[in-house]
Design a protein around this motif. Structure first.
Motif, PDB file in Angstrom:
ATOM      1  N   MET A   4      36.396  -8.088  47.306  1.00 53.40           N
ATOM      2  CA  MET A   4      36.647  -8.834  46.068  1.00 53.40           C
ATOM      3  C   MET A   4      37.836  -8.262  45.300  1.00 53.40           C
ATOM      4  O   MET A   4      38.565  -9.011  44.637  1.00 53.40           O
ATOM      5  CB  MET A   4      35.388  -8.859  45.202  1.00 53.40           C
ATOM      6  CG  MET A   4      34.250  -9.668  45.820  1.00 53.40           C
ATOM      7  SD  MET A   4      34.692 -11.372  46.208  1.00 53.40           S
ATOM      8  CE  MET A   4      34.230 -12.153  44.670  1.00 53.40           C
TER       9      MET A   4
ATOM     10  N   ALA B 112      41.110 -10.465  44.176  1.00 54.45           N
ATOM     11  CA  ALA B 112      41.785 -10.477  42.874  1.00 54.45           C
ATOM     12  C   ALA B 112      43.296 -10.343  43.059  1.00 54.45           C
ATOM     13  O   ALA B 112      44.069 -11.007  42.352  1.00 54.45           O
ATOM     14  CB  ALA B 112      41.247  -9.358  41.985  1.00 54.45           C
TER      15      ALA B 112
ATOM     16  N   GLU C 233      32.340 -17.841  46.960  1.00 55.73           N
ATOM     17  CA  GLU C 233      32.309 -16.938  45.804  1.00 55.73           C
ATOM     18  C   GLU C 233      33.676 -16.306  45.573  1.00 55.73           C
ATOM     19  O   GLU C 233      34.073 -16.070  44.428  1.00 55.73           O
ATOM     20  CB  GLU C 233      31.229 -15.869  45.966  1.00 55.73           C
ATOM     21  CG  GLU C 233      29.826 -16.416  45.825  1.00 55.73           C
ATOM     22  CD  GLU C 233      29.620 -17.181  44.510  1.00 55.73           C
ATOM     23  OE1 GLU C 233      30.025 -16.672  43.432  1.00 55.73           O
ATOM     24  OE2 GLU C 233      29.062 -18.293  44.549  1.00 55.73           O
ATOM     25  N   SER C 234      34.402 -16.061  46.643  1.00 55.00           N
ATOM     26  CA  SER C 234      35.762 -15.533  46.503  1.00 55.00           C
ATOM     27  C   SER C 234      36.649 -16.536  45.779  1.00 55.00           C
ATOM     28  O   SER C 234      37.451 -16.156  44.913  1.00 55.00           O
ATOM     29  CB  SER C 234      36.349 -15.204  47.882  1.00 55.00           C
ATOM     30  OG  SER C 234      35.624 -14.151  48.488  1.00 55.00           O
TER      31      SER C 234
ATOM     32  N   ASN D 259      35.633 -18.765  43.643  1.00 56.57           N
ATOM     33  CA  ASN D 259      35.204 -18.734  42.242  1.00 56.57           C
ATOM     34  C   ASN D 259      35.826 -17.550  41.511  1.00 56.57           C
ATOM     35  O   ASN D 259      36.291 -17.675  40.373  1.00 56.57           O
ATOM     36  CB  ASN D 259      33.680 -18.665  42.142  1.00 56.57           C
ATOM     37  CG  ASN D 259      33.006 -19.942  42.561  1.00 56.57           C
ATOM     38  OD1 ASN D 259      33.591 -21.030  42.492  1.00 56.57           O
ATOM     39  ND2 ASN D 259      31.769 -19.841  43.012  1.00 56.57           N
ATOM     40  N   TYR D 260      35.850 -16.410  42.165  1.00 56.83           N
ATOM     41  CA  TYR D 260      36.432 -15.200  41.585  1.00 56.83           C
ATOM     42  C   TYR D 260      37.940 -15.382  41.394  1.00 56.83           C
ATOM     43  O   TYR D 260      38.490 -14.980  40.373  1.00 56.83           O
ATOM     44  CB  TYR D 260      36.112 -14.023  42.496  1.00 56.83           C
ATOM     45  CG  TYR D 260      36.342 -12.662  41.886  1.00 56.83           C
ATOM     46  CD1 TYR D 260      35.738 -12.290  40.702  1.00 56.83           C
ATOM     47  CD2 TYR D 260      37.159 -11.734  42.527  1.00 56.83           C
ATOM     48  CE1 TYR D 260      35.934 -11.038  40.164  1.00 56.83           C
ATOM     49  CE2 TYR D 260      37.360 -10.478  41.999  1.00 56.83           C
ATOM     50  CZ  TYR D 260      36.748 -10.136  40.814  1.00 56.83           C
ATOM     51  OH  TYR D 260      36.945  -8.885  40.288  1.00 56.83           O
ATOM     52  N   GLU D 261      38.609 -16.003  42.363  1.00 55.52           N
ATOM     53  CA  GLU D 261      40.036 -16.287  42.233  1.00 55.52           C
ATOM     54  C   GLU D 261      40.293 -17.177  41.018  1.00 55.52           C
ATOM     55  O   GLU D 261      41.215 -16.919  40.243  1.00 55.52           O
ATOM     56  CB  GLU D 261      40.580 -16.990  43.486  1.00 55.52           C
ATOM     57  CG  GLU D 261      40.891 -16.069  44.628  1.00 55.52           C
ATOM     58  CD  GLU D 261      41.579 -16.808  45.764  1.00 55.52           C
ATOM     59  OE1 GLU D 261      42.624 -17.460  45.513  1.00 55.52           O
ATOM     60  OE2 GLU D 261      41.071 -16.731  46.894  1.00 55.52           O
TER      61      GLU D 261
ATOM     62  N   GLU E 229      38.552 -17.498  38.342  1.00 52.26           N
ATOM     63  CA  GLU E 229      38.349 -16.701  37.132  1.00 52.26           C
ATOM     64  C   GLU E 229      39.596 -15.865  36.836  1.00 52.26           C
ATOM     65  O   GLU E 229      40.036 -15.795  35.687  1.00 52.26           O
ATOM     66  CB  GLU E 229      37.125 -15.798  37.312  1.00 52.26           C
ATOM     67  CG  GLU E 229      36.811 -14.946  36.116  1.00 52.26           C
ATOM     68  CD  GLU E 229      35.607 -14.069  36.356  1.00 52.26           C
ATOM     69  OE1 GLU E 229      35.699 -12.870  36.052  1.00 52.26           O
ATOM     70  OE2 GLU E 229      34.584 -14.570  36.861  1.00 52.26           O
ATOM     71  N   HIS E 230      40.153 -15.248  37.852  1.00 51.99           N
ATOM     72  CA  HIS E 230      41.348 -14.413  37.656  1.00 51.99           C
ATOM     73  C   HIS E 230      42.575 -15.240  37.316  1.00 51.99           C
ATOM     74  O   HIS E 230      43.408 -14.812  36.521  1.00 51.99           O
ATOM     75  CB  HIS E 230      41.609 -13.562  38.897  1.00 51.99           C
ATOM     76  CG  HIS E 230      40.822 -12.300  38.899  1.00 51.99           C
ATOM     77  ND1 HIS E 230      41.277 -11.128  38.328  1.00 51.99           N
ATOM     78  CD2 HIS E 230      39.594 -12.038  39.348  1.00 51.99           C
ATOM     79  CE1 HIS E 230      40.363 -10.209  38.451  1.00 51.99           C
ATOM     80  NE2 HIS E 230      39.325 -10.730  39.074  1.00 51.99           N
TER      81      HIS E 230
END
Length: 89
Positions: free
Chosen positions: A25, A29, A78-79, A81-83, A85-86
């Protein structure tokens, strides 16, 4: 192998997997930052298919390949989703 012994081994693997996923993760980012700077889309269907095919090919027990593909699909979802967010920061 006894149930408790199996569970201890699973707990050990869960700790290792958590460490590996956290490292993954952190790289996600970095990918998000690159994509943001270069105005790239988060979702790349061709890359995602390549990863899923690679994972299926890496499976030592081919009967597990579909399960591993499903697990990796969740990881990639989920990756993404994390991207997002960033990139929204």
């Amino acid at each position: 192998m006894e149930l408790e012994e199996c569970r201890r081994e699973i707990d050990k693997l869960d700790r290792e997997l958590t460490d590996i996923l956290e490292r993954r993760m952190k790289l996600v980012a970095q990918v998000a930052e690159y994509k943001k700077i270069h105005h790239m889309e988060i979702y790349d269907p061709r890359r995602e298919q390549q990863v899923l095919d690679k994972i299926a090919g890496l499976a030592g027990h081919k009967a597990l390949a579909p399960y591993l593909r499903n697990i990796y699909q969740c990881i990639m979802d989920e990756s993404k989703n994390y991207e997002r967010e960033h990139m929204d920061r």
